[in-house]
Design an enzyme around this catalytic site. Structure first.
Site, PDB file in Angstrom:
ATOM      1  N   HIS A 105       0.850  -1.199   0.000  1.00 10.59           N
ATOM      2  CA  HIS A 105       0.000   0.000   0.000  1.00 10.59           C
ATOM      3  C   HIS A 105       0.882   1.245   0.000  1.00 10.59           C
ATOM      4  CE1 HIS A 105      -3.999  -1.839   1.618  1.00 10.59           C
ATOM      5  NE2 HIS A 105      -3.492  -2.498   0.597  1.00 10.59           N
TER       6      HIS A 105
ATOM      7  N   TYR B 195      -8.822   5.421   7.627  1.00  9.90           N
ATOM      8  CA  TYR B 195      -8.879   5.827   9.041  1.00  9.90           C
ATOM      9  C   TYR B 195      -9.936   6.917   9.149  1.00  9.90           C
ATOM     10  CZ  TYR B 195      -4.455   3.406   9.991  1.00  9.90           C
ATOM     11  OH  TYR B 195      -3.488   2.462  10.152  1.00  9.90           O
TER      12      TYR B 195
ATOM     13  N   PRO C 133      -3.219   0.671  19.024  1.00 13.42           N
ATOM     14  CA  PRO C 133      -3.011   0.095  17.688  1.00 13.42           C
ATOM     15  C   PRO C 133      -3.049   1.103  16.544  1.00 13.42           C
ATOM     16  CG  PRO C 133      -5.146  -0.580  18.594  1.00 13.42           C
ATOM     17  CD  PRO C 133      -4.402   0.091  19.694  1.00 13.42           C
TER      18      PRO C 133
ATOM     19  N   TYR D 228       4.308   6.816   9.339  1.00 13.68           N
ATOM     20  CA  TYR D 228       3.449   5.664   9.052  1.00 13.68           C
ATOM     21  C   TYR D 228       4.237   4.549   8.353  1.00 13.68           C
ATOM     22  CZ  TYR D 228      -0.774   3.025   8.133  1.00 13.68           C
ATOM     23  OH  TYR D 228      -1.723   2.028   8.126  1.00 13.68           O
TER      24      TYR D 228
ATOM     25  N   LYS E 148       1.929   0.154  14.863  1.00 12.52           N
ATOM     26  CA  LYS E 148       3.364   0.172  15.168  1.00 12.52           C
ATOM     27  C   LYS E 148       3.853  -1.002  16.023  1.00 12.52           C
ATOM     28  CE  LYS E 148       4.465   3.658  12.863  1.00 12.52           C
ATOM     29  NZ  LYS E 148       4.794   3.139  11.549  1.00 12.52           N
TER      30      LYS E 148
HETATM   31  P1  FAD Z   1       3.350 -11.053  21.892  1.00  5.55           P
HETATM   32  O1  FAD Z   1       2.827 -11.136  20.492  1.00  5.55           O
HETATM   33  O2  FAD Z   1       2.392 -10.711  22.966  1.00  5.55           O
HETATM   34  O3  FAD Z   1       4.038 -12.448  22.212  1.00  5.55           O
HETATM   35  C1  FAD Z   1       4.433 -12.809  23.500  1.00  5.55           C
HETATM   36  C2  FAD Z   1       4.451 -14.318  23.624  1.00  5.55           C
HETATM   37  O4  FAD Z   1       4.946 -14.652  24.918  1.00  5.55           O
HETATM   38  C3  FAD Z   1       3.070 -14.943  23.488  1.00  5.55           C
HETATM   39  O5  FAD Z   1       3.098 -15.987  22.548  1.00  5.55           O
HETATM   40  C4  FAD Z   1       2.759 -15.415  24.895  1.00  5.55           C
HETATM   41  O6  FAD Z   1       1.942 -16.582  24.914  1.00  5.55           O
HETATM   42  C5  FAD Z   1       4.142 -15.665  25.449  1.00  5.55           C
HETATM   43  N1  FAD Z   1       4.207 -15.594  26.928  1.00  5.55           N
HETATM   44  C6  FAD Z   1       3.594 -14.692  27.722  1.00  5.55           C
HETATM   45  N2  FAD Z   1       3.878 -14.940  29.020  1.00  5.55           N
HETATM   46  C7  FAD Z   1       4.700 -16.008  29.032  1.00  5.55           C
HETATM   47  C8  FAD Z   1       5.321 -16.738  30.072  1.00  5.55           C
HETATM   48  N3  FAD Z   1       5.136 -16.407  31.360  1.00  5.55           N
HETATM   49  N4  FAD Z   1       6.084 -17.800  29.744  1.00  5.55           N
HETATM   50  C9  FAD Z   1       6.259 -18.155  28.435  1.00  5.55           C
HETATM   51  N5  FAD Z   1       5.690 -17.492  27.415  1.00  5.55           N
HETATM   52  C10 FAD Z   1       4.917 -16.429  27.706  1.00  5.55           C
HETATM   53  N6  FAD Z   1       1.174  -4.166  15.475  1.00  5.55           N
HETATM   54  C11 FAD Z   1       1.614  -3.784  14.263  1.00  5.55           C
HETATM   55  O7  FAD Z   1       2.835  -3.635  14.076  1.00  5.55           O
HETATM   56  N7  FAD Z   1       0.778  -3.556  13.192  1.00  5.55           N
HETATM   57  C12 FAD Z   1      -0.573  -3.706  13.337  1.00  5.55           C
HETATM   58  O8  FAD Z   1      -1.304  -3.551  12.352  1.00  5.55           O
HETATM   59  C13 FAD Z   1      -1.092  -4.059  14.630  1.00  5.55           C
HETATM   60  N8  FAD Z   1      -2.415  -4.211  14.834  1.00  5.55           N
HETATM   61  C14 FAD Z   1      -2.866  -4.670  16.038  1.00  5.55           C
HETATM   62  C15 FAD Z   1      -4.213  -4.845  16.203  1.00  5.55           C
HETATM   63  C16 FAD Z   1      -4.707  -5.316  17.415  1.00  5.55           C
HETATM   64  C17 FAD Z   1      -6.186  -5.490  17.582  1.00  5.55           C
HETATM   65  C18 FAD Z   1      -3.802  -5.638  18.490  1.00  5.55           C
HETATM   66  C19 FAD Z   1      -4.324  -6.184  19.797  1.00  5.55           C
HETATM   67  C20 FAD Z   1      -2.447  -5.464  18.322  1.00  5.55           C
HETATM   68  C21 FAD Z   1      -1.964  -4.972  17.110  1.00  5.55           C
HETATM   69  N9  FAD Z   1      -0.605  -4.784  16.918  1.00  5.55           N
HETATM   70  C22 FAD Z   1      -0.155  -4.322  15.702  1.00  5.55           C
HETATM   71  C23 FAD Z   1       0.354  -5.052  17.982  1.00  5.55           C
HETATM   72  C24 FAD Z   1       1.100  -6.379  17.823  1.00  5.55           C
HETATM   73  O9  FAD Z   1       0.186  -7.441  17.669  1.00  5.55           O
HETATM   74  C25 FAD Z   1       2.010  -6.628  19.035  1.00  5.55           C
HETATM   75  O10 FAD Z   1       2.773  -5.477  19.274  1.00  5.55           O
HETATM   76  C26 FAD Z   1       2.949  -7.823  18.813  1.00  5.55           C
HETATM   77  O11 FAD Z   1       2.248  -9.030  18.896  1.00  5.55           O
HETATM   78  C27 FAD Z   1       4.088  -7.832  19.859  1.00  5.55           C
HETATM   79  O12 FAD Z   1       4.870  -8.978  19.701  1.00  5.55           O
HETATM   80  P2  FAD Z   1       5.654  -9.585  20.947  1.00  5.55           P
HETATM   81  O13 FAD Z   1       6.338 -10.798  20.414  1.00  5.55           O
HETATM   82  O14 FAD Z   1       6.432  -8.541  21.622  1.00  5.55           O
HETATM   83  O15 FAD Z   1       4.521  -9.995  21.999  1.00  5.55           O
HETATM   84  C1  DHB Z   2      -4.584  -2.895  11.242  1.00  5.53           C
HETATM   85  C2  DHB Z   2      -4.412  -2.570  12.562  1.00  5.53           C
HETATM   86  C3  DHB Z   2      -4.051  -1.286  12.889  1.00  5.53           C
HETATM   87  O1  DHB Z   2      -3.849  -0.956  14.155  1.00  5.53           O
HETATM   88  C4  DHB Z   2      -3.862  -0.312  11.923  1.00  5.53           C
HETATM   89  O2  DHB Z   2      -3.528   0.942  12.278  1.00  5.53           O
HETATM   90  C5  DHB Z   2      -4.014  -0.653  10.615  1.00  5.53           C
HETATM   91  C6  DHB Z   2      -4.395  -1.951  10.277  1.00  5.53           C
HETATM   92  C7  DHB Z   2      -4.986  -4.272  10.873  1.00  5.53           C
HETATM   93  O3  DHB Z   2      -5.144  -5.105  11.765  1.00  5.53           O
HETATM   94  O4  DHB Z   2      -5.175  -4.539   9.679  1.00  5.53           O
END
Ligand code: FAD
Ligand code: DHB
Length: 392
Positions: A72, A201, A293, A385, A297
């Protein structure tokens, strides 16, 4: 068991780091409390910055994102139904983002981990860390009735916001900052074509809405909802009615309604733990920071953290150079605070806050109107962005 680096959590941060360290010849073991299907099935991020896509290519797991990811080069912002377009490619010298779901990223990471023999232990319960402030840290966990222990040189907490790693740092050593927003995001997935070829958005007086997608036949749509709303209060019909209203008349006619097969509510929070190193423990990804979200990021920041940390471990194991490990919090936090600012700013600009009065609403509309007309303002939006360069 023994590893050079023990990684807690097999989400994006943990698995990107595992691959980076494995490629540098560093022995890692990843401990994950859930099972593989859970990690690969979680519907979360959808938008990848260029740095994240480049990292996937560098790690040799970029074939599918190159094939299936949707590039995009712009997005649409909408104010009370009036849309305007922001052209990332024009404003950032060819910049773009790639729409590709987090669950697909996880599948690519995990398949390559199988091929490369990267050890991931799923279903690790009761993980505890000890010896973090000495030279011989260790991680213990239980699997069934058996207690296991991993001795390592370093532990990296990639276990998300609710994980055990940050909680293992003494409270008086933690420096944290937090803002909780008074609303949530209700998200659905439905197998219907998106109502626009790019994301929308929308700031509407009834609240924020976001039209996103996972493929040309799968829509991912979000609505700002009350912080205490429950998913069962939102039938598909109610969701689509509200979404149609907020997204604006120019797109309403193009909305194809369909049954949702995923529906969830996420709270919104900004959080930074500046204590990203304590003794031999390092934190990366959501374990160290959360962004609302808006602006997509979170996962991208997780990837950026572990690029920096991966380089630091490679320098330590390769040349005995500890400067990268010492500098990790500073280098990572510089980028983290900028992403925190952007996500906070875009949330404030596009959401309806309970305390807002007509003056606040005029401020939002005036800023969006300025963004619509000013190339300078659009450039600032587009640069953030698509993602700032690693050491911006
Ligand atoms: P997590 O994905 O939370 O992974 C952590 C892992 O550790 C999990 O698998 C968990 O089970 C494990 N864990 C936890 N506690 C323990 C423990 N005690 N022992 C062993 N394992 C454990 N980000 C973007 O960049 N772009 C987007 O478009 C975007 N959209 C989003 C939309 C929504 C609705 C949400 C909720 C989030 C969004 N995010 C987005 C954010 C993104 O999903 C997270 O920032 C990302 O998953 C972070 O990765 P992480 O590996 O740090 O943590
Ligand atoms: C999505 C999530 C976001 O937070 C965003 O800013 C754009 C797209 C998504 O899940 O597709």
């Amino acid at each position: 068991m023994r590893a050079q680096v023990g990684i807690i959590g097999a989400g994006p941060a943990g698995m990107f780091l595992a691959h980076l360290l494995h490629a540098a010849g560093i022995k890692v073991v990843v401990l994950e409390q859930r099972d593989r299907a859970y990690v690969e099935g979680r519907v979360r991020a959808g938008v990848l910055e260029q740095t994240t896509v480049q990292l996937m290519h560098r790690l040799g797991i970029g074939a599918r994102v190159a094939r299936e990811g949707l590039v995009h080069a712009g997005t649409t912002l909408c104010v009370d139904g009036e849309p305007f377009h922001v052209d990332f490619a024009d404003l950032t010298d060819g910049g773009a983002v790639t729409v590709y779901g987090q669950s697909e990223v996880m599948k690519d990471l995990n398949l390559a981990a199988d091929d490369r023999g990267i050890r991931i232990i799923y279903g690790a319960a009761n993980v505890t860390l000890d010896g973090l402030d000495g030279d011989h840290p260790a991680v213990s966990w239980t699997k069934g009735k058996t207690m296991r222990r991993l001795a390592c040189d370093f532990v990296v907490g990639c276990d998300g916001y609710h994980g055990v790693s940050r909680a293992s740092i003494p409270a008086d050593q933690l420096k944290t900052f937090e803002r909780v927003y008074p609303f949530g995001w209700l998200g659905i997935l439905a197998d219907v074509p998106p109502c626009n070829h790019e994301l929308i958005y929308a700031n509407h007086q009834r609240g924020f809405a976001l039209a996103s997608m996972r493929s040309p036949t799968r829509s991912r749509c979000y609505l700002q909802c009350a912080a205490d709303d429950r998913v069962d209060e939102w039938s598909d019909e109610r969701f689509w009615d509200e979404f149609s209203e907020r997204i604006g008349a120019s797109f309403t006619a193009r909305i194809v309604r369909g049954p949702s097969f995923e529906k969830s509510i996420a709270p919104l929070r900004s959080f930074v733990c500046e204590t990203m190193r304590w003794g031999r423990l390092f934190l990366a990804g959501d374990a160290a920071h959360i962004v609302p979200p808006t602006g997509a990021k979170g996962m991208n920041l997780a990837a950026a953290d572990v690029i920096v940390l991966g380089e630091a471990f490679a320098a330590w194991y390769g040349a005995g150079d500890s400067s990268g490990l010492e500098d990790y919090p500073r280098r990572a936090l510089d980028r983290i605070w900028k992403a925190e600012r952007f996500s906070w700013w875009l949330t404030n600009l596009t959401h309806r806050f309970p305390h807002m009065d007509v003056f606040d609403r005029h401020m939002q509309i005036a800023e969006l109107s300025y963004l619509k007309r000013s190339r300078a303002a659009q450039t600032a939006f587009a640069e953030n962005y698509v993602g700032l360069p690693l050491d911006f």
